[in-house]
Design a protein around this motif. Sequence first.
Motif, mmCIF file in Angstrom:
data_model
loop_
_atom_site.group_PDB
_atom_site.id
_atom_site.type_symbol
_atom_site.label_atom_id
_atom_site.label_comp_id
_atom_site.label_asym_id
_atom_site.label_seq_id
_atom_site.Cartn_x
_atom_site.Cartn_y
_atom_site.Cartn_z
ATOM 1 N N ILE A 1 -16.058 39.706 48.381
ATOM 2 C CA ILE A 1 -15.420 40.671 47.490
ATOM 3 C C ILE A 1 -15.189 41.990 48.217
ATOM 4 O O ILE A 1 -14.105 42.602 48.126
ATOM 5 N N LYS A 2 -16.177 42.439 48.940
ATOM 6 C CA LYS A 2 -16.026 43.698 49.667
ATOM 7 C C LYS A 2 -14.908 43.598 50.702
ATOM 8 O O LYS A 2 -14.094 44.517 50.865
ATOM 9 N N ARG A 3 -14.849 42.479 51.411
ATOM 10 C CA ARG A 3 -13.794 42.298 52.409
ATOM 11 C C ARG A 3 -12.423 42.222 51.746
ATOM 12 O O ARG A 3 -11.451 42.832 52.225
ATOM 13 N N ALA A 4 -12.320 41.489 50.619
ATOM 14 C CA ALA A 4 -11.033 41.376 49.941
ATOM 15 C C ALA A 4 -10.580 42.720 49.389
ATOM 16 O O ALA A 4 -9.386 43.050 49.411
ATOM 17 N N GLU A 5 -11.522 43.514 48.875
ATOM 18 C CA GLU A 5 -11.155 44.829 48.358
ATOM 19 C C GLU A 5 -10.695 45.753 49.495
ATOM 20 O O GLU A 5 -9.774 46.564 49.330
ATOM 21 N N ALA A 6 -11.339 45.634 50.696
ATOM 22 C CA ALA A 6 -10.899 46.428 51.853
ATOM 23 C C ALA A 6 -9.498 46.022 52.278
ATOM 24 O O ALA A 6 -8.642 46.875 52.600
ATOM 25 N N ASN A 7 -9.223 44.715 52.293
ATOM 26 C CA ASN A 7 -7.884 44.243 52.637
ATOM 27 C C ASN A 7 -6.854 44.740 51.623
ATOM 28 O O ASN A 7 -5.717 45.084 51.985
ATOM 29 N N LEU A 8 -7.249 44.766 50.360
ATOM 30 C CA LEU A 8 -6.329 45.271 49.337
ATOM 31 C C LEU A 8 -6.042 46.747 49.541
ATOM 32 O O LEU A 8 -4.887 47.203 49.406
ATOM 33 N N GLU A 9 -7.082 47.493 49.882
ATOM 34 C CA GLU A 9 -6.884 48.924 50.114
ATOM 35 C C GLU A 9 -5.968 49.159 51.322
ATOM 36 O O GLU A 9 -5.069 50.016 51.286
ATOM 37 N N ARG A 10 -6.180 48.379 52.382
ATOM 38 C CA ARG A 10 -5.333 48.523 53.570
ATOM 39 C C ARG A 10 -3.888 48.147 53.256
ATOM 40 O O ARG A 10 -2.931 48.834 53.656
ATOM 41 N N ALA A 11 -3.697 47.052 52.501
ATOM 42 C CA ALA A 11 -2.335 46.642 52.150
ATOM 43 C C ALA A 11 -1.655 47.695 51.287
ATOM 44 O O ALA A 11 -0.444 47.942 51.400
ATOM 45 N N GLY A 12 -2.437 48.354 50.432
ATOM 46 C CA GLY A 12 -1.868 49.415 49.618
ATOM 47 C C GLY A 12 -1.418 50.602 50.446
ATOM 48 O O GLY A 12 -0.365 51.216 50.183
ATOM 49 N N ALA A 13 -2.211 50.937 51.452
ATOM 50 C CA ALA A 13 -1.831 52.055 52.322
ATOM 51 C C ALA A 13 -0.573 51.727 53.115
ATOM 52 O O ALA A 13 0.326 52.564 53.284
ATOM 53 N N VAL A 14 -0.488 50.503 53.622
ATOM 54 C CA VAL A 14 0.713 50.081 54.366
ATOM 55 C C VAL A 14 1.931 50.124 53.461
ATOM 56 O O VAL A 14 3.026 50.554 53.855
ATOM 57 N N LEU A 15 1.743 49.650 52.194
ATOM 58 C CA LEU A 15 2.852 49.678 51.253
ATOM 59 C C LEU A 15 3.333 51.102 51.006
ATOM 60 O O LEU A 15 4.554 51.380 50.981
ATOM 61 N N ALA A 16 2.393 52.032 50.837
ATOM 62 C CA ALA A 16 2.788 53.421 50.613
ATOM 63 C C ALA A 16 3.559 53.982 51.804
ATOM 64 O O ALA A 16 4.575 54.692 51.656
ATOM 65 N N GLN A 17 3.116 53.662 53.033
ATOM 66 C CA GLN A 17 3.798 54.138 54.241
ATOM 67 C C GLN A 17 5.193 53.529 54.333
ATOM 68 O O GLN A 17 6.169 54.214 54.688
ATOM 69 N N LYS A 18 5.329 52.226 54.018
ATOM 70 C CA LYS A 18 6.627 51.572 54.085
ATOM 71 C C LYS A 18 7.587 52.135 53.040
ATOM 72 O O LYS A 18 8.806 52.248 53.278
ATOM 73 N N GLN A 19 7.044 52.471 51.846
ATOM 74 C CA GLN A 19 7.894 53.039 50.810
ATOM 75 C C GLN A 19 8.451 54.400 51.228
ATOM 76 O O GLN A 19 9.629 54.708 51.022
ATOM 77 N N LEU A 20 7.601 55.241 51.828
ATOM 78 C CA LEU A 20 8.064 56.557 52.284
ATOM 79 C C LEU A 20 9.118 56.408 53.396
ATOM 80 O O LEU A 20 10.153 57.104 53.413
ATOM 81 N N ALA A 21 8.889 55.519 54.350
ATOM 82 C CA ALA A 21 9.840 55.304 55.436
ATOM 83 C C ALA A 21 11.164 54.800 54.904
ATOM 84 O O ALA A 21 12.252 55.218 55.352
ATOM 85 N N ASN A 22 11.109 53.926 53.928
ATOM 86 C CA ASN A 22 12.339 53.367 53.355
ATOM 87 C C ASN A 22 13.122 54.447 52.626
ATOM 88 O O ASN A 22 14.361 54.525 52.722
ATOM 89 N N GLN A 23 12.397 55.315 51.899
ATOM 90 C CA GLN A 23 13.087 56.397 51.183
ATOM 91 C C GLN A 23 13.809 57.324 52.161
ATOM 92 O O GLN A 23 14.958 57.744 51.927
ATOM 93 N N ARG A 24 13.130 57.675 53.260
ATOM 94 C CA ARG A 24 13.762 58.572 54.231
ATOM 95 C C ARG A 24 15.014 57.931 54.844
ATOM 96 O O ARG A 24 16.055 58.566 54.979
ATOM 97 N N LYS A 25 14.910 56.693 55.254
ATOM 98 C CA LYS A 25 16.032 56.023 55.885
ATOM 99 C C LYS A 25 17.201 55.845 54.920
ATOM 100 O O LYS A 25 18.377 55.940 55.316
ATOM 101 N N GLN A 26 16.898 55.577 53.647
ATOM 102 C CA GLN A 26 17.981 55.409 52.696
ATOM 103 C C GLN A 26 18.701 56.733 52.432
ATOM 104 O O GLN A 26 19.918 56.760 52.193
ATOM 105 N N SER A 27 17.942 57.829 52.499
ATOM 106 C CA SER A 27 18.586 59.139 52.304
ATOM 107 C C SER A 27 19.431 59.555 53.512
ATOM 108 O O SER A 27 20.379 60.338 53.400
ATOM 109 N N LEU A 28 19.103 59.048 54.716
ATOM 110 C CA LEU A 28 19.814 59.438 55.940
ATOM 111 C C LEU A 28 20.935 58.486 56.310
ATOM 112 O O LEU A 28 21.796 58.823 57.148
ATOM 113 N N VAL A 29 20.943 57.297 55.700
ATOM 114 C CA VAL A 29 21.951 56.327 56.093
ATOM 115 C C VAL A 29 23.344 56.779 55.689
ATOM 116 O O VAL A 29 24.338 56.500 56.345
ATOM 117 N N GLY A 30 23.423 57.561 54.612
ATOM 118 C CA GLY A 30 24.740 58.040 54.184
ATOM 119 C C GLY A 30 25.290 59.153 55.067
ATOM 120 O O GLY A 30 26.471 59.460 55.017
#
Length: 393
Positions: free
Chosen positions: A117-146
């Motif tokens: 459980i502890k390992r799965a919760e750590a993996n979930l936390e890491r995946a959440g952080a990666v998701l947040a970073q990917k969302q920010l990067a995607n927002q920036r690129k979508q604003s600059l593509v135009g």
Amino acid sequence: MRMAIIVRKWWFKAAVATIAISAAIVTAVFVYANLPVPVQVSAIEENVPVRVFGLGRVEARVVSKIGFEVGATLVELDVDHGDRVAKGQVLARLNIGEQEAKIAKARAALLIADANIKRAEANLERAGAVLAQKQLANQRKQSLVGRDIVPQQAAEEAIRDEAVAKADVDVAQSEVETVKAQLIDARAQIQFEETMLQHRTLVAPYDALVIERHKEPGTVIKAGDPIFTLVAAGSYWGLAFVDEARAGFIQEGQQVDARLRSRPQDAFTGRVARIGLESDRVNEERRVFIKGDNPPPRIYLGEQAEFWITITQLDKALLVPEAAVQGYDGREGWVWTVESKRLQRRLVKFGHRTEDARLEIVENLPAGARVASRVESNFREGRSASVVEARAK
């Protein structure tokens, strides 16, 4: 000629004597036959108990053959035949080595599930952080593509990376739910194994007396094998078998007098506790269960006992011995009576029957008639009779 005359005189005298003797005999017989015959009659009795007899034995309402729910080697017996035990008291134990190993294994599985459980919760936390970073990067690129600052391909790759990061979060979340279920299963397994361990300890289900010990230490038993026979304290009662012809008036609560075969000098009393709803089809007997008021300190199951059940008490009753009744069919019969100093036969109806085989006359007896309690061979209707009072019992 003279001899003939003498012979005739002798025959005449003999004939006269014979006639005289015969007349005397006939007269004596007639007089004797018409003398009042003494008739012993029954008298009215008061406060007559009517009891029904039943032969039976000592039984118990709660008898249990107890054993283990699992099989193993019997290593400990703490009680024996004749011991009194309290509810919850330990009676016997099985070998627990194998079961303790199973519990240790289940506890290890619980630790593993907790770590997962502890390992799965750590993996979930890491995946959440990666998701947040990917969302920010995607927002920036979508604003600059135009503005033609970011190529279209880079913008599409940013969208793909965010989607992949979301999928990784879902996978990590499902892993957390899976290991939580494994944790619940591990806890349940521990509870199961601990319960099975408890099943290797036999305890008394109620306050009881140990009637029999069936196994000895070292015996390998199977699940359900009886180890002890117990009788619940205070559940002893008597089982009486009563003839169906006499059982019709028995009711719960009636007084009972009892005598044990091993203690004939002692008097025991009780009450009718239960009447069996099914009679013995072979012996035509009814089962009557009696709860004792003053049972002996030690009871022996199966001991023969005699029971007298008081079904009623007659305030006043005219009782006639069954031997003095002719044609008795359980309801009515013929009796001899003395009426106006003459013998008569009457068809009367009967009520209760006492334990000493006397019948209560309830109907069809004329006023003033006395009932013969003993029938003689010289009884005939119309003969003169004299009354002899019978002593009341």
